[in-house]
Design an enzyme around this catalytic site. Structure first.
Site, mmCIF file in Angstrom:
data_model
loop_
_atom_site.group_PDB
_atom_site.id
_atom_site.type_symbol
_atom_site.label_atom_id
_atom_site.label_comp_id
_atom_site.label_asym_id
_atom_site.label_seq_id
_atom_site.Cartn_x
_atom_site.Cartn_y
_atom_site.Cartn_z
ATOM 1 N N CYS A 188 -79.771 -25.292 -9.489
ATOM 2 C CA CYS A 188 -79.672 -24.968 -8.061
ATOM 3 C C CYS A 188 -78.224 -24.746 -7.609
ATOM 4 O O CYS A 188 -77.974 -24.001 -6.662
ATOM 5 C CB CYS A 188 -80.334 -26.069 -7.233
ATOM 6 S SG CYS A 188 -82.101 -26.248 -7.576
ATOM 7 N N TYR A 245 -99.526 -6.639 -12.514
ATOM 8 C CA TYR A 245 -98.098 -6.864 -12.724
ATOM 9 C C TYR A 245 -97.416 -5.643 -13.328
ATOM 10 O O TYR A 245 -96.391 -5.165 -12.813
ATOM 11 C CB TYR A 245 -97.845 -8.090 -13.612
ATOM 12 C CG TYR A 245 -96.437 -8.037 -14.141
ATOM 13 C CD1 TYR A 245 -95.365 -8.356 -13.329
ATOM 14 C CD2 TYR A 245 -96.164 -7.539 -15.424
ATOM 15 C CE1 TYR A 245 -94.061 -8.227 -13.759
ATOM 16 C CE2 TYR A 245 -94.870 -7.406 -15.875
ATOM 17 C CZ TYR A 245 -93.826 -7.745 -15.042
ATOM 18 O OH TYR A 245 -92.539 -7.587 -15.467
ATOM 19 N N CYS A 298 -83.579 -20.386 -11.849
ATOM 20 C CA CYS A 298 -84.727 -21.104 -11.284
ATOM 21 C C CYS A 298 -85.734 -21.362 -12.406
ATOM 22 O O CYS A 298 -86.882 -20.945 -12.365
ATOM 23 C CB CYS A 298 -85.344 -20.282 -10.155
ATOM 24 S SG CYS A 298 -86.465 -21.211 -9.087
ATOM 25 N N CYS A 310 -84.038 -22.327 0.236
ATOM 26 C CA CYS A 310 -85.123 -22.864 -0.592
ATOM 27 C C CYS A 310 -85.667 -24.180 -0.052
ATOM 28 O O CYS A 310 -84.964 -25.187 0.020
ATOM 29 C CB CYS A 310 -84.621 -23.063 -2.024
ATOM 30 S SG CYS A 310 -85.901 -23.638 -3.163
ATOM 31 N N ARG A 354 -83.217 -1.758 -20.199
ATOM 32 C CA ARG A 354 -82.823 -1.860 -18.797
ATOM 33 C C ARG A 354 -81.615 -0.992 -18.481
ATOM 34 O O ARG A 354 -80.678 -0.916 -19.261
ATOM 35 C CB ARG A 354 -82.501 -3.327 -18.502
ATOM 36 C CG ARG A 354 -82.037 -3.591 -17.103
ATOM 37 C CD ARG A 354 -81.752 -5.056 -16.890
ATOM 38 N NE ARG A 354 -82.956 -5.826 -16.615
ATOM 39 C CZ ARG A 354 -82.935 -7.113 -16.282
ATOM 40 N NH1 ARG A 354 -81.782 -7.763 -16.220
ATOM 41 N NH2 ARG A 354 -84.056 -7.746 -16.036
ATOM 42 N N CYS A 359 -77.473 -21.198 -7.827
ATOM 43 C CA CYS A 359 -78.463 -20.296 -7.239
ATOM 44 C C CYS A 359 -77.952 -19.643 -5.957
ATOM 45 O O CYS A 359 -77.547 -20.339 -5.019
ATOM 46 C CB CYS A 359 -79.761 -21.052 -6.937
ATOM 47 S SG CYS A 359 -81.026 -19.993 -6.201
ATOM 48 N N GLY A 400 -98.532 -11.129 -31.517
ATOM 49 C CA GLY A 400 -99.600 -11.858 -30.846
ATOM 50 C C GLY A 400 -100.341 -11.064 -29.774
ATOM 51 O O GLY A 400 -99.971 -9.938 -29.453
ATOM 52 N N GLN A 431 -96.390 -12.517 -21.604
ATOM 53 C CA GLN A 431 -96.572 -13.837 -22.226
ATOM 54 C C GLN A 431 -95.711 -14.002 -23.481
ATOM 55 O O GLN A 431 -96.074 -14.728 -24.404
ATOM 56 C CB GLN A 431 -98.049 -14.067 -22.566
ATOM 57 C CG GLN A 431 -98.962 -13.982 -21.367
ATOM 58 C CD GLN A 431 -98.768 -15.137 -20.426
ATOM 59 O OE1 GLN A 431 -99.132 -16.260 -20.713
ATOM 60 N NE2 GLN A 431 -98.157 -14.876 -19.275
ATOM 61 N N THR A 432 -94.603 -13.280 -23.540
ATOM 62 C CA THR A 432 -93.781 -13.245 -24.749
ATOM 63 C C THR A 432 -92.319 -13.322 -24.350
ATOM 64 O O THR A 432 -91.911 -12.722 -23.358
ATOM 65 C CB THR A 432 -94.067 -11.931 -25.513
ATOM 66 O OG1 THR A 432 -95.467 -11.829 -25.759
ATOM 67 C CG2 THR A 432 -93.320 -11.885 -26.833
ATOM 68 N N GLU A 468 -92.507 -3.827 -20.901
ATOM 69 C CA GLU A 468 -93.335 -4.688 -20.061
ATOM 70 C C GLU A 468 -94.558 -5.190 -20.817
ATOM 71 O O GLU A 468 -94.941 -6.353 -20.702
ATOM 72 C CB GLU A 468 -93.766 -3.962 -18.786
ATOM 73 C CG GLU A 468 -92.629 -3.664 -17.806
ATOM 74 C CD GLU A 468 -91.917 -4.925 -17.330
ATOM 75 O OE1 GLU A 468 -92.459 -6.035 -17.490
ATOM 76 O OE2 GLU A 468 -90.804 -4.795 -16.796
ATOM 77 N N ASP A 527 -94.701 -11.796 -11.439
ATOM 78 C CA ASP A 527 -94.977 -12.378 -12.752
ATOM 79 C C ASP A 527 -94.799 -13.890 -12.651
ATOM 80 O O ASP A 527 -94.664 -14.434 -11.551
ATOM 81 C CB ASP A 527 -94.046 -11.775 -13.810
ATOM 82 C CG ASP A 527 -92.631 -12.290 -13.647
ATOM 83 O OD1 ASP A 527 -92.270 -12.683 -12.516
ATOM 84 O OD2 ASP A 527 -91.886 -12.323 -14.636
#
Length: 348
Positions: free
Chosen positions: A207, A130, A200, A216, A29, A210, A91, A52-53, A47, A148
DNA sequence: TAAACGTGGCG
DNA sequence: TCGCCAAGTTT
């Protein structure tokens, strides 16, 4: 005040300001607000690994991959078996096969340069809605709607969406789109995901921390963790099977290459019986003197497994005779567990 | 559209 | 201990 479209500009400002000071620092990043675009190769690779990881699980793989293959062209030149071995333990092995196919498509069909539009990215192997949106936004500053699991959760709470997942997906995506704008698209996508990941959260959302709690609807109702509403899931069936640890007495073990399609596709594995509801009455792969080494338990996404382990010494046959230490690194986790069990049970 | 597809960490 | 869950895609 709720997250209706008329409040989108204030909501965006609040979340982007929060991101400027709370963004997680991650190896793939760029700092928030950075004008230096992140390398599309690193964005894409991260990505895919993160599908899922968790971040802690994927991070060492990302470091190893980028050290070994600094560019997509380097990656495209790798042997299939080396790539699959490097992915072992992460995986969802179809990702690894598609990763290589994608790298080769970029190298061969795009001159080694990632396409910079969502539509062109979407056409690449292993790149779905995604990932195409994420790479377009993060690497190329396109105002893509990046949705996502984090974004689904945040949006479902902001708007108190009653429809259960997964049926709610299209609705959540439409709602997420009402918040996308041309300003800082990459930071917006990552801000939403960081918020979902650190504040979140699925359970015990923070909260009080947040920056957009004032918008919200779920917070206003008082039970934000009630969202997203989810459909009941089916029970996970159990299967049983046998794995055979055949050793040559010189530190090598017999492996097989599994077919590309299906479970653990394209990976090396131990020779096994079928995996079925009942303990299979299976024939061992060689006429050897098999000893019982117990069993290991493993849980896959859609079934759990008791895998009996048998050990014997032998040679020949149509196997990939592999040094045991190398096998441990190249095998998917279920077989690495079985191999460890076999080696422990009959030390040489 | 629903099912297939891994793994490890956490409450 | 065990179900839930994590930056989804493919068929």
């Amino acid at each position: 005040m709720t997250a209706v479209a008329s409040h989108a500009p204030e909501l965006r400002t609040a979340l982007l300001d929060w991101y400027d000071s709370h963004a997680r620092s991650l190896p793939w990043r760029a700092p928030p607000g950075s004008t230096a675009r992140t390398d599309p190769y690193r964005v894409w690779l991260s990505e895919v690994m993160l599908q899922q990881t968790t971040v802690p699980h994927a991070t060492p793989y990302f470091e190893r991959f980028t050290a070994r293959w600094p560019t997509v062209v380097n990656l495209a030149a790798v042997e299939d078996s080396d790539l699959m071995a490097a992915w072992a333990g992460l995986g969802y092995y179809a990702r690894a096969r598609n990763l290589l196919a994608c790298a080769r498509a970029v190298a061969n069909d795009h001159g080694g340069v990632f396409p910079d539009t969502e539509a062109a990215l979407l056409a690449l192997p292993g790149v779905g809605a995604y990932t195409a949106a994420a790479v377009a936004a993060i690497a190329f500053d396109r105002p893509a709607n990046v949705v996502d699991g984090n974004v689904e959760r945040v949006v479902s709470r902001l708007f108190a969406v009653q429809t259960p997942l997964p049926a709610a997906r299209p609705e959540l995506k439409r709602l997420a789109a009402t918040l996308v704008a041309d300003d800082r698209p990459g930071d917006w996508a990552q801000a939403l995901m960081d918020l979902g990941s650190t504040v979140c959260r699925p359970k015990s959302p923070l909260c009080l921390m947040c920056p957009i709690s004032g918008f919200c609807a779920a917070r206003a109702e008082g039970q934000p963790d009630r969202y997203p509403v989810k459909a009941a899931k089916a029970a996970r069936p159990h299967r049983q099977g046998i794995a055979w640890v055949l050793r040559d007495g010189q530190g090598r073990v017999a492996l097989v290459r599994r077919p590309d399609k299906g479970l653990l596709g394209g990976m090396v594995g131990l020779p096994t019986s079928d995996w079925a509801e009942e303990v299979p009455d299976a024939t061992p792969p060689a006429g050897a003197d098999w000893a019982d080494a117990g069993a290991i338990e493993h849980v896959f996404t859609h079934f759990s497994l008791t895998l009996g382990v048998r050990v014997a010494q032998g040679s020949g046959g149509d196997f990939l005779w592999t040094p045991e230490a190398e096998a441990l690194n190249a095998l998917p986790t279920v077989f690495a567990k079985a191999l460890v069990r076999g080696l422990e049970s009959s030390p040489e």
